[in-house]
Design a protein around this motif. Structure first.
Motif, PDB file in Angstrom:
ATOM      1  N   ARG A  83       0.804  10.798  -6.219  1.00  0.00           N
ATOM      2  CA  ARG A  83       1.827   9.853  -6.697  1.00  0.00           C
ATOM      3  C   ARG A  83       2.239  10.034  -8.169  1.00  0.00           C
ATOM      4  N   GLY A  84       1.273  10.253  -9.030  1.00  0.00           N
ATOM      5  CA  GLY A  84       1.599  10.559 -10.436  1.00  0.00           C
ATOM      6  C   GLY A  84       1.937   9.362 -11.306  1.00  0.00           C
ATOM      7  N   SER A  85       1.468   8.165 -10.936  1.00  0.00           N
ATOM      8  CA  SER A  85       1.817   7.013 -11.774  1.00  0.00           C
ATOM      9  C   SER A  85       1.088   7.069 -13.126  1.00  0.00           C
ATOM     10  N   ASN A  86      -0.116   7.615 -13.156  1.00  0.00           N
ATOM     11  CA  ASN A  86      -0.799   7.788 -14.452  1.00  0.00           C
ATOM     12  C   ASN A  86      -0.109   8.855 -15.292  1.00  0.00           C
ATOM     13  N   GLY A 101      -5.569  11.750 -10.869  1.00  0.00           N
ATOM     14  CA  GLY A 101      -5.428  11.813  -9.412  1.00  0.00           C
ATOM     15  C   GLY A 101      -5.418  13.246  -8.910  1.00  0.00           C
ATOM     16  N   ILE A 150      -9.523   9.999 -15.121  1.00  0.00           N
ATOM     17  CA  ILE A 150      -9.497   8.538 -14.938  1.00  0.00           C
ATOM     18  C   ILE A 150      -9.992   8.235 -13.535  1.00  0.00           C
ATOM     19  N   PRO A 158     -11.148   5.122 -10.666  1.00  0.00           N
ATOM     20  CA  PRO A 158     -10.915   3.699 -10.389  1.00  0.00           C
ATOM     21  C   PRO A 158     -12.179   2.904 -10.049  1.00  0.00           C
ATOM     22  N   GLU A 195      -5.115   0.902 -15.334  1.00  0.00           N
ATOM     23  CA  GLU A 195      -5.249   2.349 -15.600  1.00  0.00           C
ATOM     24  C   GLU A 195      -4.122   2.848 -16.500  1.00  0.00           C
TER      25      GLU A 195
HETATM   26  C1  GRF Z   1      -5.833   6.632  -9.637  1.00  0.00           C
HETATM   27  O1  GRF Z   1      -6.317   5.477  -9.043  1.00  0.00           O
HETATM   28  C2  GRF Z   1      -6.924   7.330 -10.422  1.00  0.00           C
HETATM   29  O2  GRF Z   1      -7.872   6.457 -10.945  1.00  0.00           O
HETATM   30  C3  GRF Z   1      -7.572   8.193  -9.365  1.00  0.00           C
HETATM   31  O3  GRF Z   1      -6.501   8.622  -8.551  1.00  0.00           O
HETATM   32  C4  GRF Z   1      -5.427   7.687  -8.621  1.00  0.00           C
HETATM   33  C5  GRF Z   1      -4.215   8.461  -9.038  1.00  0.00           C
HETATM   34  O4  GRF Z   1      -3.048   7.674  -8.998  1.00  0.00           O
HETATM   35  N1  GRF Z   1      -8.328   9.269  -9.953  1.00  0.00           N
HETATM   36  P1  GRF Z   1      -1.677   8.262  -9.579  1.00  0.00           P
HETATM   37  O5  GRF Z   1      -1.408   9.577  -8.843  1.00  0.00           O
HETATM   38  O6  GRF Z   1      -1.844   8.464 -11.037  1.00  0.00           O
HETATM   39  O7  GRF Z   1      -0.634   7.228  -9.258  1.00  0.00           O
END
Ligand code: GRF
Length: 195
Positions: free
Chosen positions: A18-21, A92, A112, A114, A178
């Motif tokens: 997804r790449g939201s971080n 992620g 990171i 969760p 996060e």
């Molecule tokens: C997050 O919950 C992170 O903690 C874990 O994978 C997920 C990645 O989410 N390592 P995103 O791709 O950044 O939306």
């Protein structure tokens, strides 16, 4: 980590989905006084939604075929050196970097996760926290070492688990924190002499 203090940092973010971080880090890098630049995005998955952010913000990105891990890491290492990357942020990224790669890269690699590490290393963290009737869960930014989810903790933030929480609602609450935690962890690295 000391050599990163006060510097302008070239960062590579590794993603799989997804790449939201990734987006939160890109936005943080665009702040006026930001000392970080996201120069390189690596994905092992060509369908990763996060690649759309790479395109939108015109950030160099590469999709790496991970069917042969050694070759994949060799390729990634080349991109990191070419782009003078000071810090890797795993966000992620669903592949485990080999001990050889971690050692060879030399600069820090962050991840990171969760959960409130050292609790719930690995996958399915939210459901495990709910099933154990924990009162709190959260997210952790830590240094990547060859041992999964076990490196030094840079920053951690808690959220309360309500009786009404499901895996989905807890995941949503944690993801929200996060997005603040990862930039804050980088700020901490840039400021503090000892972590
Ligand atoms: C997050 O919950 C992170 O903690 C874990 O994978 C997920 C990645 O989410 N390592 P995103 O791709 O950044 O939306």
């Amino acid at each position: 980590m000391e050599k990163l203090i006060g510097r302008n940092l070239n960062i590579s973010v590794f993603i799989s989905g997804r790449g939201s971080n990734l987006l939160s880090l890109i936005k943080y890098s665009k702040n006026k006084n930001s000392k970080i630049k996201i120069n390189l995005i690596i994905s092992n998955n060509k369908f990763s939604k996060g690649l759309e952010f790479a395109k939108k913000y015109k950030i160099k990105h590469f999709i790496i075929d991970y069917s042969k891990e050694k070759q994949a890491e060799h390729k990634i290492y080349g991109y990191l050196k070419k782009n003078k990357i000071d810090l890797i942020c795993l966000a992620g990224f669903m592949k485990i970097l080999s001990p050889g790669f971690i050692k060879k890269f030399k600069n820090p690699i962050l991840n990171i996760h969760p959960s409130l590490l050292p609790k719930y290393k690995g996958l399915n963290t939210h459901i495990r926290a709910i099933e154990n009737k924990d009162k709190f869960s959260g997210a952790t930014v830590h240094v990547v070492t060859p041992k999964l989810d076990s490196g030094k903790i840079i920053l951690q933030k808690k959220v309360r688990i309500l009786k009404s929480d499901t895996e989905k609602t807890l995941a949503k609450k944690i993801l929200k924190i996060e997005h603040k935690l990862y930039p804050a962890a980088i700020e901490k690295i840039l400021k503090k002499s000892s972590l």
